[in-house]
Scaffold this active site. Structure first.
Site, PDB file in Angstrom:
ATOM      1  N   SER A 121       0.195  -5.474  -5.149  1.00 54.53           N
ATOM      2  CA  SER A 121      -1.245  -5.748  -5.165  1.00 54.53           C
ATOM      3  C   SER A 121      -1.709  -6.192  -6.541  1.00 54.53           C
ATOM      4  CB  SER A 121      -2.032  -4.511  -4.717  1.00 54.53           C
ATOM      5  OG  SER A 121      -1.658  -3.397  -5.488  1.00 54.53           O
ATOM      6  N   HIS A 142       0.497  -9.420   1.042  1.00 57.40           N
ATOM      7  CA  HIS A 142      -0.293  -8.266   0.612  1.00 57.40           C
ATOM      8  C   HIS A 142      -1.106  -7.670   1.761  1.00 57.40           C
ATOM      9  CE1 HIS A 142      -3.719  -6.564  -2.097  1.00 57.40           C
ATOM     10  NE2 HIS A 142      -2.809  -5.647  -1.842  1.00 57.40           N
ATOM     11  N   GLU A 154      -2.948 -11.019   2.804  1.00 62.66           N
ATOM     12  CA  GLU A 154      -2.989 -12.153   1.887  1.00 62.66           C
ATOM     13  C   GLU A 154      -1.565 -12.720   1.781  1.00 62.66           C
ATOM     14  OE1 GLU A 154      -6.618 -10.924  -1.119  1.00 62.66           O
ATOM     15  OE2 GLU A 154      -4.620 -10.195  -1.612  1.00 62.66           O
ATOM     16  N   ASN A 192      -8.993  -8.258  -4.266  1.00 55.39           N
ATOM     17  CA  ASN A 192      -9.204  -7.427  -5.456  1.00 55.39           C
ATOM     18  C   ASN A 192      -9.924  -8.185  -6.575  1.00 55.39           C
ATOM     19  OD1 ASN A 192      -8.230  -5.104  -4.366  1.00 55.39           O
ATOM     20  ND2 ASN A 192      -6.143  -5.406  -5.100  1.00 55.39           N
TER      21      ASN A 192
HETATM   22  P1  NAI Z   1       4.405   4.986  -2.004  1.00 51.84           P
HETATM   23  O1  NAI Z   1       4.608   5.686  -3.269  1.00 51.84           O
HETATM   24  O2  NAI Z   1       3.678   5.666  -0.887  1.00 51.84           O
HETATM   25  O3  NAI Z   1       5.834   4.527  -1.434  1.00 51.84           O
HETATM   26  C1  NAI Z   1       6.801   3.865  -2.185  1.00 51.84           C
HETATM   27  C2  NAI Z   1       8.146   4.207  -1.602  1.00 51.84           C
HETATM   28  O4  NAI Z   1       9.112   3.371  -2.214  1.00 51.84           O
HETATM   29  C3  NAI Z   1       8.573   5.655  -1.847  1.00 51.84           C
HETATM   30  O5  NAI Z   1       8.966   6.245  -0.628  1.00 51.84           O
HETATM   31  C4  NAI Z   1       9.749   5.524  -2.835  1.00 51.84           C
HETATM   32  O6  NAI Z   1      10.743   6.498  -2.606  1.00 51.84           O
HETATM   33  C5  NAI Z   1      10.267   4.142  -2.494  1.00 51.84           C
HETATM   34  N1  NAI Z   1      10.980   3.480  -3.581  1.00 51.84           N
HETATM   35  C6  NAI Z   1      10.641   3.448  -4.885  1.00 51.84           C
HETATM   36  N2  NAI Z   1      11.517   2.687  -5.572  1.00 51.84           N
HETATM   37  C7  NAI Z   1      12.439   2.235  -4.668  1.00 51.84           C
HETATM   38  C8  NAI Z   1      13.563   1.388  -4.756  1.00 51.84           C
HETATM   39  N3  NAI Z   1      13.947   0.857  -5.915  1.00 51.84           N
HETATM   40  N4  NAI Z   1      14.246   1.118  -3.628  1.00 51.84           N
HETATM   41  C9  NAI Z   1      13.863   1.641  -2.441  1.00 51.84           C
HETATM   42  N5  NAI Z   1      12.812   2.450  -2.309  1.00 51.84           N
HETATM   43  C10 NAI Z   1      12.075   2.733  -3.401  1.00 51.84           C
HETATM   44  O7  NAI Z   1       3.704   3.597  -2.379  1.00 51.84           O
HETATM   45  P2  NAI Z   1       2.741   2.689  -1.480  1.00 51.84           P
HETATM   46  O8  NAI Z   1       1.337   3.128  -1.650  1.00 51.84           O
HETATM   47  O9  NAI Z   1       3.301   2.572  -0.115  1.00 51.84           O
HETATM   48  O10 NAI Z   1       2.850   1.282  -2.244  1.00 51.84           O
HETATM   49  C11 NAI Z   1       3.983   0.475  -2.167  1.00 51.84           C
HETATM   50  C12 NAI Z   1       3.666  -0.911  -2.677  1.00 51.84           C
HETATM   51  O11 NAI Z   1       2.557  -1.452  -1.961  1.00 51.84           O
HETATM   52  C13 NAI Z   1       3.290  -0.992  -4.158  1.00 51.84           C
HETATM   53  O12 NAI Z   1       3.767  -2.207  -4.671  1.00 51.84           O
HETATM   54  C14 NAI Z   1       1.779  -1.004  -4.103  1.00 51.84           C
HETATM   55  O13 NAI Z   1       1.201  -1.608  -5.232  1.00 51.84           O
HETATM   56  C15 NAI Z   1       1.538  -1.839  -2.860  1.00 51.84           C
HETATM   57  N6  NAI Z   1       0.235  -1.633  -2.220  1.00 51.84           N
HETATM   58  C16 NAI Z   1      -0.271  -0.372  -2.065  1.00 51.84           C
HETATM   59  C17 NAI Z   1      -1.490  -0.191  -1.448  1.00 51.84           C
HETATM   60  C18 NAI Z   1      -2.069   1.173  -1.261  1.00 51.84           C
HETATM   61  O14 NAI Z   1      -3.281   1.286  -0.996  1.00 51.84           O
HETATM   62  N7  NAI Z   1      -1.290   2.237  -1.350  1.00 51.84           N
HETATM   63  C19 NAI Z   1      -2.284  -1.342  -0.944  1.00 51.84           C
HETATM   64  C20 NAI Z   1      -1.610  -2.606  -1.083  1.00 51.84           C
HETATM   65  C21 NAI Z   1      -0.415  -2.734  -1.730  1.00 51.84           C
END
Ligand code: NAI
Length: 506
Positions: A121, A142, A154, A192
């Site tokens: 994001s 996104h 997006e 955003n």
């Molecule tokens: P989260 O922290 O809930 O989940 C991330 C997951 O990725 C975790 O389960 C972690 O163990 C895993 N992980 C971390 N590094 C890893 C790797 N190298 N290989 C495999 N697995 C790995 O995070 P969330 O909120 O789901 O966000 C994920 C992505 O989505 C980020 O890039 C974030 O910026 C983006 N995003 C998040 C939003 C939100 O509101 N939470 C909205 C839009 C985009």
């Protein structure tokens, strides 16, 4: 239905990965879910299956589809398992170096035709792709949280992304029941970026002592139609999330004035007043229930003075009709009698300046915000200048509350709350169009679905009148001598000739 990507891999089984896995399995794809954390993908699969059971119970999913979805959702223990996927979606930790390493490894495993996308994001899609041998098959994809409910995606083209990849991703978004919007790779993409105006301008208004948090929220809900006021929204999101986003966009645009964050949120973040999650933000929360300060009731005025309306008032004929409906004693002379309440309705200018320029008695001058059509609003907003007499302020308050509509009285400023916030939102949206980040139509779609605004920024600008918005900005630029109110050339051209903001240039 045949999904355009038959087999997809999702890396990262957190909040976003789970949501994306759910809707892509529902779209008919086989989904391989992988996470670096041992047991995380299995846990995510269980949670998604429980979600399908809930939808089944509520009758929103039929039994055959629910069991087909479950059969299509499998977990992968290593990246090697994703080798034969047509599409791999990354939703891991938001760090450029970690994402680059992951994609380099994925590229060495998958076929040359596999499309690779990131759900980032805030990072540059071009920067993530810079480490790839084939950046043309890489894009930003996104989604918003919670993915199944936020129906917009997006599709972001990096500098080298092929147009065919973007259009295939847009098709797949539609198969998932989402609306795709196409964006160029720029800080904040569309949503955003477009969302910067609402909170930051409201914070400036508070910072200038013009109105308090609760009054600003009431005005923007009741007058402009937003579901949540900016401070309710900041409390809901939490300043630990919102303030860094404000700073990030500001710095990524090399300290562009329009996006300048506020010291108010910086201090509250430092003090741990994050919002709902800490029980206190701009509002207090008692057992999760917002505590809203009481509103000043309309005063009782026994002796209502006659009312004179400035010939330069915005929407003057509507204002006169409104005064007639409210039973006001309207003066029709060229100048006001010595008893009259003098009403002005400026766009962008402060009440003090208007009184001085129009040679009115400032002690009897009160302003009303006529940017929006009164019939479309649930609140009227008045403003006084530093010398407005209390009896005149009370008379104006009582008069405009006569039909039961809510009235807020704020202190003098350049532009009323709604004028400032809407003009800022429209100006930032116009600049997004000016930069060619997306089409005007996609901008309005993305903001409506991604931010829940009552309508897109450009439609909002059309509702208020592009020329009026332009006038607000020009005058605010004069009042404040501040470049952040300079109108985007895109808006200036349209506003100057009264063209719809949703008009696409050929
Ligand atoms: P989260 O922290 O809930 O989940 C991330 C997951 O990725 C975790 O389960 C972690 O163990 C895993 N992980 C971390 N590094 C890893 C790797 N190298 N290989 C495999 N697995 C790995 O995070 P969330 O909120 O789901 O966000 C994920 C992505 O989505 C980020 O890039 C974030 O910026 C983006 N995003 C998040 C939003 C939100 O509101 N939470 C909205 C839009 C985009």
């Amino acid at each position: 239905m045949q999904a355009s990507y038959k087999k997809i891999g999702i890396v990262g089984a957190g909040a976003m990965g789970r949501g994306i896995a759910q809707i892509s399995a529902q779209a008919g794809s086989v989904v391989m879910l992988m996470d670096a954390q041992p047991g995380a993908a299995e846990k995510a699969r269980d949670a998604i299956c429980a979600q399908w059971d809930k939808l089944l119970e509520k009758g929103r999913l039929d039994a055959d589809l629910a069991s087909a979805c479950k059969a299509r959702l499998v977990f992968a223990s290593t990246l090697n398992d994703l080798a034969d996927c047509d599409l791999v979606i990354e939703a891991i930790v938001e760090r450029l170096d970690v994402k680059q390493t992951l994609f380099a490894e994925l590229e060495s495993l998958v076929s040359p035709h596999t499309v690779l996308v990131s759900n980032t994001s805030s990072l540059s899609v071009t920067a993530i792709a810079a480490a790839l041998k084939h950046p043309e098959r890489f894009a930003g994809y996104h989604f918003f949280n919670p993915v199944p409910l936020m129906k917009v995606v997006e599709v972001i083209a990096g500098l080298k992304t092929s147009a065919a990849v973007c259009s295939a991703l847009a098709d797949y978004a539609r198969q998932m029941g989402h609306t795709p919007v196409q964006a160029q790779d720029t800080p904040g993409f569309i949503v955003n970026h477009a969302g910067r105006g609402y909170g930051t301008e409201a914070l400036r208004i508070v910072g200038e002592g013009i109105a308090d948090f609760a009054t600003i929220d009431r005005i923007l809900r009741d007058q402009a139609g937003f579901k949540l006021g900016p401070f309710e929204l900041l409390d809901l999101t939490g300043l630990d999330v919102s303030h860094p986003v404000m700073e990030s966009i500001y710095h990524q645009y090399y300290e562009e004035d329009r996006y300048r964050p506020s010291v108010i949120t910086a201090q509250r973040l430092a003090g741990g007043m994050l919002g709902r999650k800490t029980g206190e933000g701009f509002y207090r929360y008692a057992d999760g229930v917002i505590q809203t300060p009481a509103e000043t009731p309309a005063p009782h005025v026994a002796d209502m003075p006659p009312v004179w309306v400035s010939p330069r008032a915005a929407r003057r004929s509507e204002l006169l009709q409104l005064l007639t409906n409210l039973g006001a004693n309207i003066e029709t002379g060229v100048s006001a009698s010595p008893q009259a309440l003098m009403l002005v309705a400026p766009l962008g200018f402060d009440i003090t300046t208007v009184a001085v320029v129009e040679r009115l008695d400032p002690a009897r001058t009160v302003g009303i915000d006529m940017l929006m059509d009164d019939a479309t609003t649930r609140r009227r907003v008045l403003a006084t200048n530093p010398v407005t007499r209390i009896d005149m302020r009370q008379a104006a308050h009582a008069l405009f509350a006569r039909d039961g509509k809510a009235v807020s009285v704020i202190r003098d400023s350049g532009g009323f709350v709604t004028q400032r916030v809407i003009a800022t939102i429209v100006n930032i949206a116009s600049d997004i169009c000016q930069q060619g980040i997306c089409s005007p139509k996609d901008l309005d779609t993305a903001v409506t679905l991604g931010l829940g605004y009552p309508m897109g920024p450009l439609a909002l600008g059309n509702l208020c009148g592009p020329t009026n918005i332009l006038e607000v900005l020009f005058n605010m630029q004069t009042v404040y001598g501040d470049q952040r109110y300079r109108p985007s050339p895109w808006l200036r051209r349209r506003g100057a000739i009264g063209l719809s903001l949703l008009h696409e240039e050929s």
